[in-house]
Design a protein around this motif. Structure first.
Motif, PDB file in Angstrom:
ATOM      1  N   VAL A  40      -3.460  -6.460  -5.368  1.00  0.00           N
ATOM      2  CA  VAL A  40      -3.249  -5.875  -4.051  1.00  0.00           C
ATOM      3  C   VAL A  40      -4.403  -6.203  -3.105  1.00  0.00           C
ATOM      4  O   VAL A  40      -4.457  -5.693  -1.992  1.00  0.00           O
ATOM      5  CB  VAL A  40      -3.053  -4.340  -4.115  1.00  0.00           C
TER       6      VAL A  40
ATOM      7  N   THR B 210      -6.589  -3.708  -0.412  1.00  0.00           N
ATOM      8  CA  THR B 210      -5.751  -2.668   0.187  1.00  0.00           C
ATOM      9  C   THR B 210      -5.364  -1.609  -0.833  1.00  0.00           C
ATOM     10  O   THR B 210      -5.672  -1.708  -2.005  1.00  0.00           O
ATOM     11  CB  THR B 210      -4.474  -3.301   0.773  1.00  0.00           C
ATOM     12  N   GLU B 211      -4.665  -0.598  -0.361  1.00  0.00           N
ATOM     13  CA  GLU B 211      -4.189   0.492  -1.219  1.00  0.00           C
ATOM     14  C   GLU B 211      -2.662   0.495  -1.226  1.00  0.00           C
ATOM     15  O   GLU B 211      -2.043   1.083  -0.353  1.00  0.00           O
ATOM     16  CB  GLU B 211      -4.708   1.833  -0.717  1.00  0.00           C
ATOM     17  N   PHE B 212      -2.070  -0.169  -2.181  1.00  0.00           N
ATOM     18  CA  PHE B 212      -0.621  -0.152  -2.343  1.00  0.00           C
ATOM     19  C   PHE B 212      -0.300   0.684  -3.573  1.00  0.00           C
ATOM     20  O   PHE B 212       0.038   0.165  -4.632  1.00  0.00           O
ATOM     21  CB  PHE B 212      -0.067  -1.575  -2.446  1.00  0.00           C
ATOM     22  N   SER B 213      -0.428   1.986  -3.402  1.00  0.00           N
ATOM     23  CA  SER B 213      -0.274   2.902  -4.538  1.00  0.00           C
ATOM     24  C   SER B 213       1.121   2.843  -5.149  1.00  0.00           C
ATOM     25  O   SER B 213       1.260   3.007  -6.361  1.00  0.00           O
ATOM     26  CB  SER B 213      -0.632   4.328  -4.134  1.00  0.00           C
ATOM     27  N   ASP B 214       2.155   2.605  -4.351  1.00  0.00           N
ATOM     28  CA  ASP B 214       3.509   2.524  -4.907  1.00  0.00           C
ATOM     29  C   ASP B 214       3.639   1.348  -5.875  1.00  0.00           C
ATOM     30  O   ASP B 214       4.235   1.480  -6.945  1.00  0.00           O
ATOM     31  CB  ASP B 214       4.557   2.392  -3.804  1.00  0.00           C
ATOM     32  N   LEU B 215       3.067   0.196  -5.506  1.00  0.00           N
ATOM     33  CA  LEU B 215       3.122  -0.969  -6.388  1.00  0.00           C
ATOM     34  C   LEU B 215       2.339  -0.707  -7.676  1.00  0.00           C
ATOM     35  O   LEU B 215       2.833  -0.961  -8.770  1.00  0.00           O
ATOM     36  CB  LEU B 215       2.563  -2.204  -5.676  1.00  0.00           C
TER      37      LEU B 215
ATOM     38  N   CYS C   4      -6.400  -3.493  -8.674  1.00  0.00           N
ATOM     39  CA  CYS C   4      -5.798  -2.366  -7.960  1.00  0.00           C
ATOM     40  C   CYS C   4      -6.443  -2.039  -6.621  1.00  0.00           C
ATOM     41  O   CYS C   4      -6.068  -1.060  -5.993  1.00  0.00           O
ATOM     42  CB  CYS C   4      -5.787  -1.133  -8.851  1.00  0.00           C
TER      43      CYS C   4
ATOM     44  N   SER D  24       2.265  -9.666  -5.990  1.00  0.00           N
ATOM     45  CA  SER D  24       1.348  -9.257  -4.952  1.00  0.00           C
ATOM     46  C   SER D  24       2.122  -8.487  -3.890  1.00  0.00           C
ATOM     47  O   SER D  24       3.345  -8.466  -3.913  1.00  0.00           O
ATOM     48  CB  SER D  24       0.668 -10.485  -4.337  1.00  0.00           C
ATOM     49  N   HIS D  25       1.412  -7.893  -2.966  1.00  0.00           N
ATOM     50  CA  HIS D  25       2.062  -7.170  -1.890  1.00  0.00           C
ATOM     51  C   HIS D  25       2.398  -8.130  -0.751  1.00  0.00           C
ATOM     52  O   HIS D  25       1.813  -9.200  -0.635  1.00  0.00           O
ATOM     53  CB  HIS D  25       1.176  -6.037  -1.392  1.00  0.00           C
TER      54      HIS D  25
ATOM     55  N   GLY E 110       2.757  -6.687   2.483  1.00  0.00           N
ATOM     56  CA  GLY E 110       2.581  -5.822   3.660  1.00  0.00           C
ATOM     57  C   GLY E 110       3.370  -4.543   3.512  1.00  0.00           C
ATOM     58  O   GLY E 110       4.124  -4.362   2.574  1.00  0.00           O
ATOM     59  N   LYS E 111       3.169  -3.653   4.457  1.00  0.00           N
ATOM     60  CA  LYS E 111       3.852  -2.358   4.396  1.00  0.00           C
ATOM     61  C   LYS E 111       5.157  -2.406   5.138  1.00  0.00           C
ATOM     62  O   LYS E 111       5.350  -3.035   6.076  1.00  0.00           O
ATOM     63  CB  LYS E 111       2.975  -1.261   4.976  1.00  0.00           C
TER      64      LYS E 111
END
Length: 85
Positions: free
Chosen positions: A8, A11-16, A41, A81-82, A84-85
């Motif tokens: 990630v 960043t903080e992508f807690s859902d992923l 993470c 990977s993420h 974006g939101k």
């Protein structure tokens, strides 16, 4: 001996992170014959960090940051990977 790398960045992508550390996800990885799960993470440790299932059939490594993730990317069969939101 498949290897999965999840990243990630900073960043903080807690859902992923919650998803890839869930019991259900770990079970599916084992069914698909994954042997290594590495998770970068970011700034947020997963809420279930202490309870991630570990076993002889799946090695799990979780870290927040390191100088370079090049080796993790190179070693992985699949990278998640993420976007974006």
């Amino acid at each position: 001996m498949a290897k999965l790398f999840v990243t990630v960045g900073s960043t903080e992508f807690s859902d992923l992170i919650s998803c890839v550390t869930s019991h259900e996800f770990i079970i599916e990885l084992k069914k698909l014959d994954f042997r290594y799960l590495t998770i970068q993470c970011g700034t947020l440790l997963p809420p279930n960090f202490g309870t991630v299932e570990h076993s002889q059939s799946l090695s799990i490594t979780i870290y927040q940051h390191k100088e370079t993730i090049h080796e993790d990317l190179k070693a992985a069969d699949i990278v998640i990977s993420h976007a974006g939101k």
